[in-house]
Motif scaffolding. Sequence first.
Motif, mmCIF file in Angstrom:
data_model
loop_
_atom_site.group_PDB
_atom_site.id
_atom_site.type_symbol
_atom_site.label_atom_id
_atom_site.label_comp_id
_atom_site.label_asym_id
_atom_site.label_seq_id
_atom_site.Cartn_x
_atom_site.Cartn_y
_atom_site.Cartn_z
ATOM 1 N N GLY A 1 4.001 7.214 -4.415
ATOM 2 C CA GLY A 1 4.683 7.715 -5.607
ATOM 3 C C GLY A 1 5.722 6.775 -6.173
ATOM 4 O O GLY A 1 6.565 7.190 -6.985
ATOM 5 N N PHE A 2 5.690 5.511 -5.762
ATOM 6 C CA PHE A 2 6.623 4.527 -6.300
ATOM 7 C C PHE A 2 6.025 3.852 -7.535
ATOM 8 O O PHE A 2 4.805 3.762 -7.678
ATOM 9 N N ASN A 3 6.893 3.389 -8.401
ATOM 10 C CA ASN A 3 6.468 2.705 -9.617
ATOM 11 C C ASN A 3 7.006 1.283 -9.609
ATOM 12 O O ASN A 3 8.217 1.066 -9.777
ATOM 13 N N VAL A 4 6.128 0.322 -9.379
ATOM 14 C CA VAL A 4 6.517 -1.088 -9.381
ATOM 15 C C VAL A 4 6.508 -1.569 -10.822
ATOM 16 O O VAL A 4 5.472 -1.523 -11.492
ATOM 17 N N ILE A 5 7.658 -1.997 -11.302
ATOM 18 C CA ILE A 5 7.810 -2.331 -12.711
ATOM 19 C C ILE A 5 8.165 -3.807 -12.887
ATOM 20 O O ILE A 5 8.576 -4.487 -11.958
ATOM 21 N N ALA A 6 7.996 -4.288 -14.111
ATOM 22 C CA ALA A 6 8.329 -5.665 -14.442
ATOM 23 C C ALA A 6 9.830 -5.814 -14.664
ATOM 24 O O ALA A 6 10.537 -4.825 -14.916
ATOM 25 N N LEU A 7 10.307 -7.039 -14.599
ATOM 26 C CA LEU A 7 11.738 -7.296 -14.748
ATOM 27 C C LEU A 7 12.258 -6.829 -16.092
ATOM 28 O O LEU A 7 13.336 -6.222 -16.180
ATOM 29 N N GLU A 8 11.549 -7.111 -17.153
ATOM 30 C CA GLU A 8 12.019 -6.715 -18.483
ATOM 31 C C GLU A 8 12.158 -5.206 -18.595
ATOM 32 O O GLU A 8 13.110 -4.696 -19.201
ATOM 33 N N GLN A 9 11.222 -4.464 -18.001
ATOM 34 C CA GLN A 9 11.313 -3.001 -18.022
ATOM 35 C C GLN A 9 12.502 -2.522 -17.212
ATOM 36 O O GLN A 9 13.201 -1.581 -17.609
ATOM 37 N N ALA A 10 12.738 -3.177 -16.077
ATOM 38 C CA ALA A 10 13.882 -2.803 -15.246
ATOM 39 C C ALA A 10 15.186 -3.027 -15.998
ATOM 40 O O ALA A 10 16.080 -2.165 -15.992
ATOM 41 N N LEU A 11 15.330 -4.169 -16.653
ATOM 42 C CA LEU A 11 16.559 -4.467 -17.391
ATOM 43 C C LEU A 11 16.774 -3.482 -18.531
ATOM 44 O O LEU A 11 17.885 -2.990 -18.739
ATOM 45 N N VAL B 1 -2.068 -8.590 -7.045
ATOM 46 C CA VAL B 1 -3.127 -8.455 -8.050
ATOM 47 C C VAL B 1 -3.993 -7.230 -7.773
ATOM 48 O O VAL B 1 -4.365 -6.485 -8.690
ATOM 49 N N ALA B 2 -4.302 -6.984 -6.503
ATOM 50 C CA ALA B 2 -5.134 -5.834 -6.131
ATOM 51 C C ALA B 2 -4.494 -4.518 -6.548
ATOM 52 O O ALA B 2 -5.187 -3.560 -6.912
ATOM 53 N N HIS B 3 -3.153 -4.467 -6.504
ATOM 54 C CA HIS B 3 -2.433 -3.244 -6.890
ATOM 55 C C HIS B 3 -1.940 -3.291 -8.335
ATOM 56 O O HIS B 3 -1.310 -2.333 -8.793
ATOM 57 N N ALA B 4 -2.193 -4.404 -9.025
ATOM 58 C CA ALA B 4 -1.695 -4.596 -10.396
ATOM 59 C C ALA B 4 -0.173 -4.488 -10.441
ATOM 60 O O ALA B 4 0.395 -3.910 -11.373
ATOM 61 N N PHE B 5 0.490 -5.065 -9.422
ATOM 62 C CA PHE B 5 1.939 -5.049 -9.348
ATOM 63 C C PHE B 5 2.515 -6.313 -10.001
ATOM 64 O O PHE B 5 2.125 -7.422 -9.633
ATOM 65 N N ALA C 1 0.829 -1.198 0.000
ATOM 66 C CA ALA C 1 0.000 0.000 0.000
ATOM 67 C C ALA C 1 0.868 1.255 0.000
ATOM 68 O O ALA C 1 0.551 2.248 -0.674
ATOM 69 N N LEU C 2 1.969 1.222 0.745
ATOM 70 C CA LEU C 2 2.892 2.357 0.750
ATOM 71 C C LEU C 2 3.466 2.592 -0.644
ATOM 72 O O LEU C 2 3.560 3.737 -1.106
ATOM 73 N N LEU C 3 3.847 1.522 -1.327
ATOM 74 C CA LEU C 3 4.363 1.665 -2.693
ATOM 75 C C LEU C 3 3.311 2.282 -3.612
ATOM 76 O O LEU C 3 3.609 3.157 -4.425
ATOM 77 N N ALA C 4 2.063 1.820 -3.458
ATOM 78 C CA ALA C 4 0.990 2.299 -4.330
ATOM 79 C C ALA C 4 0.642 3.752 -4.068
ATOM 80 O O ALA C 4 0.329 4.510 -5.007
ATOM 81 N N GLN C 5 0.707 4.163 -2.821
ATOM 82 C CA GLN C 5 0.272 5.505 -2.451
ATOM 83 C C GLN C 5 1.413 6.499 -2.299
ATOM 84 O O GLN C 5 1.176 7.696 -2.173
#
Length: 295
Positions: free
Chosen positions: A76-86, A120-124, A70-74
Motif C-alpha cells: 500500500g505504499f506509493n513510490v513517487i518521483a522527486l518533483e511530485q514529492a516537492l 523498472v519491474a515495479h515502475a518505481f 516488493a513490500l513497497l509494491a504490495q
Amino acid sequence: MADLRASGVKASSRAEVPSGAAGTISSGSGECRLEARVSILMYHQVGRFKAMRQHRANYCDAGRFARQMALLAQGGFNVIALEQALAGLQGQQPLPPRAVLLTFDDAYAGFVEHALPVLVAHAFPAVVYAISGWVGQRMRWATATPGRAEPALMSAAQLRGLKDSGVCIGSHGANHRKLGELALAEQARELGQSRAALEDLLGQAVPHLCYPFGSFTRATVQLAAEAGYQSAMTCLRGAATGSDHPLVLPRKAISFGDNLMGFGWKLFKHRPKPALEDWRRWSRERSILQAGVGP
C-alpha cells in the motif's frame, strides 16, 4: 547573499494537504489537519556483499533490496518521483498515502545491474546523485580500510541511459567533499561546477542536490540556492514534511543489516531526531522573516 525566495525556492514552514497524507498535526484551535509527509529512503550501493561490521549504511544486499521493493509494491505504499514529492511537501498538490521517495547516493555502477531492473519491474521512479568529478572512476574518496572494495562509479553513458527509466540524476558535488568544512568560495565552486558539468553531460537541467557526507551549514544552504538548486537531500533523520526547507530534506538510511521487519519499521518511524528539529525551527524563523511577520 541573494534571498532564497528570489532563487525560486519556496520555504513555507508547513503545508496543508487536502487528502492522502500519512499523519496529523494539531492546530491552535484543537482541530487536526492532515500533514504532508514523505519517507525519503537513502541507499548507496546495492549488490552482493560479504558480511560486514563497518560502513553498513553504505551497502544493501541485492536480494534484500528486491524484497524491500516488493513490500513497497504490495504493502500500500506509493513510490513517487522527486518533483511530485516537492510539490506535495510545498502544498502545491496532494500527496498520496504512504508516500515514498527512493534516493541513491554516489551513482555506483552496481545500481544498473542490481537496482535498476527491480525498479523498472515495479515502475518505481528514483533519484541518483552523481559526483561530477568522479564519473566513470572508482570510489577512492573514503579513508582506506583493509578489505574494503573501491567499486566503480557509473560512466557518462550509463548516467545518460537512466533518463528513459524514470531515474532523475542529481548532483552530489564535484569531488565528494564535506561542504560544511570548506571556505565559502570553495563551497560555491563545488556546487556550481558540479551542476554545470552534469548538465553538460546529460543535456538537461540538474536542479537537485545531495550534500556529500551530509555536511552543510546555513551558508551552504544559501549557496545552494544561489547556484540554482531547488532541492537538497541531507543525512538528517526523519520523514520529510511541509516543515522542512526544500534545501534541507531529511531521509531514512537503509543499511546492510536491515531485514524486512527493520525496513518496515523505518517506513513507519517518523519522529525527527533533535538535529532535524533544530533545522525545522530555523526554517520556520526564516519563513516568518521573509514574510515580514513580526514575532
